[in-house]
Motif scaffolding. Structure first.
Motif, PDB file in Angstrom:
ATOM      1  N   ASP A   1       0.853  -1.180   0.000  1.00  0.00           N
ATOM      2  CA  ASP A   1       0.000   0.000   0.000  1.00  0.00           C
ATOM      3  C   ASP A   1       0.898   1.242   0.000  1.00  0.00           C
ATOM      4  O   ASP A   1       2.115   1.147   0.192  1.00  0.00           O
ATOM      5  CB  ASP A   1      -0.973  -0.020   1.179  1.00  0.00           C
ATOM      6  CG  ASP A   1      -0.293   0.094   2.530  1.00  0.00           C
ATOM      7  OD1 ASP A   1       0.940   0.084   2.579  1.00  0.00           O
ATOM      8  OD2 ASP A   1      -1.021   0.208   3.534  1.00  0.00           O
TER       9      ASP A   1
ATOM     10  N   SER B   1       4.502  13.691   3.127  1.00  0.00           N
ATOM     11  CA  SER B   1       3.767  12.645   2.401  1.00  0.00           C
ATOM     12  C   SER B   1       2.841  11.877   3.328  1.00  0.00           C
ATOM     13  O   SER B   1       1.720  11.531   2.950  1.00  0.00           O
ATOM     14  CB  SER B   1       4.742  11.687   1.717  1.00  0.00           C
ATOM     15  OG  SER B   1       5.541  12.383   0.801  1.00  0.00           O
ATOM     16  N   VAL B   2       3.290  11.614   4.554  1.00  0.00           N
ATOM     17  CA  VAL B   2       2.432  10.929   5.527  1.00  0.00           C
ATOM     18  C   VAL B   2       1.217  11.788   5.825  1.00  0.00           C
ATOM     19  O   VAL B   2       0.085  11.286   5.902  1.00  0.00           O
ATOM     20  CB  VAL B   2       3.220  10.605   6.818  1.00  0.00           C
ATOM     21  CG1 VAL B   2       2.276  10.188   7.949  1.00  0.00           C
ATOM     22  CG2 VAL B   2       4.226   9.509   6.557  1.00  0.00           C
ATOM     23  N   ASP B   3       1.418  13.105   5.961  1.00  0.00           N
ATOM     24  CA  ASP B   3       0.292  14.008   6.207  1.00  0.00           C
ATOM     25  C   ASP B   3      -0.703  13.971   5.052  1.00  0.00           C
ATOM     26  O   ASP B   3      -1.912  13.962   5.267  1.00  0.00           O
ATOM     27  CB  ASP B   3       0.786  15.437   6.427  1.00  0.00           C
ATOM     28  CG  ASP B   3       1.538  15.598   7.747  1.00  0.00           C
ATOM     29  OD1 ASP B   3       1.380  14.719   8.630  1.00  0.00           O
ATOM     30  OD2 ASP B   3       2.281  16.592   7.881  1.00  0.00           O
TER      31      ASP B   3
ATOM     32  N   LEU C   1       6.056   4.292   1.029  1.00  0.00           N
ATOM     33  CA  LEU C   1       6.657   5.479   1.620  1.00  0.00           C
ATOM     34  C   LEU C   1       7.646   5.104   2.721  1.00  0.00           C
ATOM     35  O   LEU C   1       8.758   5.636   2.784  1.00  0.00           O
ATOM     36  CB  LEU C   1       5.553   6.376   2.173  1.00  0.00           C
ATOM     37  CG  LEU C   1       5.937   7.758   2.653  1.00  0.00           C
ATOM     38  CD1 LEU C   1       6.554   8.554   1.519  1.00  0.00           C
ATOM     39  CD2 LEU C   1       4.715   8.470   3.190  1.00  0.00           C
ATOM     40  N   ASP C   2       7.260   4.173   3.595  1.00  0.00           N
ATOM     41  CA  ASP C   2       8.157   3.716   4.660  1.00  0.00           C
ATOM     42  C   ASP C   2       9.439   3.103   4.095  1.00  0.00           C
ATOM     43  O   ASP C   2      10.539   3.359   4.586  1.00  0.00           O
ATOM     44  CB  ASP C   2       7.449   2.689   5.553  1.00  0.00           C
ATOM     45  CG  ASP C   2       6.350   3.307   6.405  1.00  0.00           C
ATOM     46  OD1 ASP C   2       6.318   4.546   6.549  1.00  0.00           O
ATOM     47  OD2 ASP C   2       5.513   2.537   6.914  1.00  0.00           O
TER      48      ASP C   2
ATOM     49  N   ARG D   1       1.481   3.606   2.066  1.00  0.00           N
ATOM     50  CA  ARG D   1       2.246   3.863   3.294  1.00  0.00           C
ATOM     51  C   ARG D   1       3.468   2.945   3.371  1.00  0.00           C
ATOM     52  O   ARG D   1       4.547   3.364   3.781  1.00  0.00           O
ATOM     53  CB  ARG D   1       1.340   3.659   4.516  1.00  0.00           C
ATOM     54  CG  ARG D   1       2.018   3.870   5.850  1.00  0.00           C
ATOM     55  CD  ARG D   1       2.534   5.317   5.969  1.00  0.00           C
ATOM     56  NE  ARG D   1       3.351   5.484   7.131  1.00  0.00           N
ATOM     57  CZ  ARG D   1       2.950   6.006   8.277  1.00  0.00           C
ATOM     58  NH1 ARG D   1       1.710   6.421   8.400  1.00  0.00           N
ATOM     59  NH2 ARG D   1       3.764   6.119   9.282  1.00  0.00           N
ATOM     60  N   GLN D   2       3.318   1.685   2.968  1.00  0.00           N
ATOM     61  CA  GLN D   2       4.458   0.768   2.978  1.00  0.00           C
ATOM     62  C   GLN D   2       5.533   1.213   1.986  1.00  0.00           C
ATOM     63  O   GLN D   2       6.725   1.128   2.272  1.00  0.00           O
ATOM     64  CB  GLN D   2       3.997  -0.650   2.656  1.00  0.00           C
ATOM     65  CG  GLN D   2       3.200  -1.298   3.751  1.00  0.00           C
ATOM     66  CD  GLN D   2       2.619  -2.628   3.309  1.00  0.00           C
ATOM     67  OE1 GLN D   2       2.310  -2.824   2.132  1.00  0.00           O
ATOM     68  NE2 GLN D   2       2.470  -3.551   4.258  1.00  0.00           N
TER      69      GLN D   2
ATOM     70  N   LEU E   1      -1.190  11.459   3.016  1.00  0.00           N
ATOM     71  CA  LEU E   1      -1.862  10.163   3.030  1.00  0.00           C
ATOM     72  C   LEU E   1      -2.931  10.087   4.116  1.00  0.00           C
ATOM     73  O   LEU E   1      -3.930   9.385   3.958  1.00  0.00           O
ATOM     74  CB  LEU E   1      -0.848   9.032   3.245  1.00  0.00           C
ATOM     75  CG  LEU E   1       0.065   8.719   2.067  1.00  0.00           C
ATOM     76  CD1 LEU E   1       1.071   7.644   2.477  1.00  0.00           C
ATOM     77  CD2 LEU E   1      -0.724   8.268   0.869  1.00  0.00           C
ATOM     78  N   ASN E   2      -2.745  10.812   5.214  1.00  0.00           N
ATOM     79  CA  ASN E   2      -3.685  10.753   6.325  1.00  0.00           C
ATOM     80  C   ASN E   2      -4.908  11.650   6.136  1.00  0.00           C
ATOM     81  O   ASN E   2      -5.873  11.530   6.885  1.00  0.00           O
ATOM     82  CB  ASN E   2      -2.984  11.108   7.641  1.00  0.00           C
ATOM     83  CG  ASN E   2      -2.027  10.015   8.065  1.00  0.00           C
ATOM     84  OD1 ASN E   2      -2.215   8.851   7.730  1.00  0.00           O
ATOM     85  ND2 ASN E   2      -1.002  10.386   8.802  1.00  0.00           N
TER      86      ASN E   2
ATOM     87  N   TYR F   1       9.158  12.787   3.817  1.00  0.00           N
ATOM     88  CA  TYR F   1       8.424  11.664   4.412  1.00  0.00           C
ATOM     89  C   TYR F   1       7.237  12.166   5.236  1.00  0.00           C
ATOM     90  O   TYR F   1       6.114  11.722   5.060  1.00  0.00           O
ATOM     91  CB  TYR F   1       9.364  10.835   5.279  1.00  0.00           C
ATOM     92  CG  TYR F   1       8.676   9.738   6.047  1.00  0.00           C
ATOM     93  CD1 TYR F   1       8.293   8.561   5.420  1.00  0.00           C
ATOM     94  CD2 TYR F   1       8.392   9.877   7.399  1.00  0.00           C
ATOM     95  CE1 TYR F   1       7.654   7.545   6.118  1.00  0.00           C
ATOM     96  CE2 TYR F   1       7.762   8.869   8.109  1.00  0.00           C
ATOM     97  CZ  TYR F   1       7.388   7.706   7.462  1.00  0.00           C
ATOM     98  OH  TYR F   1       6.748   6.718   8.152  1.00  0.00           O
ATOM     99  N   ARG F   2       7.504  13.131   6.133  1.00  0.00           N
ATOM    100  CA  ARG F   2       6.433  13.634   7.000  1.00  0.00           C
ATOM    101  C   ARG F   2       5.341  14.336   6.199  1.00  0.00           C
ATOM    102  O   ARG F   2       4.153  14.165   6.479  1.00  0.00           O
ATOM    103  CB  ARG F   2       7.008  14.558   8.058  1.00  0.00           C
ATOM    104  CG  ARG F   2       7.872  13.809   9.054  1.00  0.00           C
ATOM    105  CD  ARG F   2       8.145  14.629  10.285  1.00  0.00           C
ATOM    106  NE  ARG F   2       9.064  13.949  11.178  1.00  0.00           N
ATOM    107  CZ  ARG F   2       8.717  12.983  12.017  1.00  0.00           C
ATOM    108  NH1 ARG F   2       7.481  12.570  12.068  1.00  0.00           N
ATOM    109  NH2 ARG F   2       9.625  12.430  12.805  1.00  0.00           N
TER     110      ARG F   2
END
Length: 75
Positions: free
Chosen positions: A43, A65-67, A48-49, A45-46, A69-70, A62-63
């Protein structure tokens, strides 16, 4: 004294070098045209990680992109 095969040795070495160059360019073109695809079943998130862990992206990216995605997306 005659050199290797009466002078044809250099031509044979040149031809071998030419074909090695052609094969190398073709291999590079194939890799460039068909880039490596993400693993099946990963997915976002995986992915991205994994990219962050390998150093492909920095912490700020990274941060951010996480924002993204959330955040729930509207259609």
């Amino acid at each position: 004294m005659m050199d290797l095969y009466g002078g044809a040795g250099w031509m044979m070495i040149g031809m071998a070098g030419f074909w090695l160059l052609v094969i190398g360019v073709l291999a590079w073109a194939i890799v460039w045209v068909f880039p490596r695809q993400p693993r099946v079943g990963e997915d976002p998130r995986q992915i991205l990680d994994r990219r962050f862990a390998s150093g492909e992206i920095d912490e700020a990216t990274y941060r951010a992109s996480v924002d993204v995605l959330n955040v729930p997306h509207r259609r």
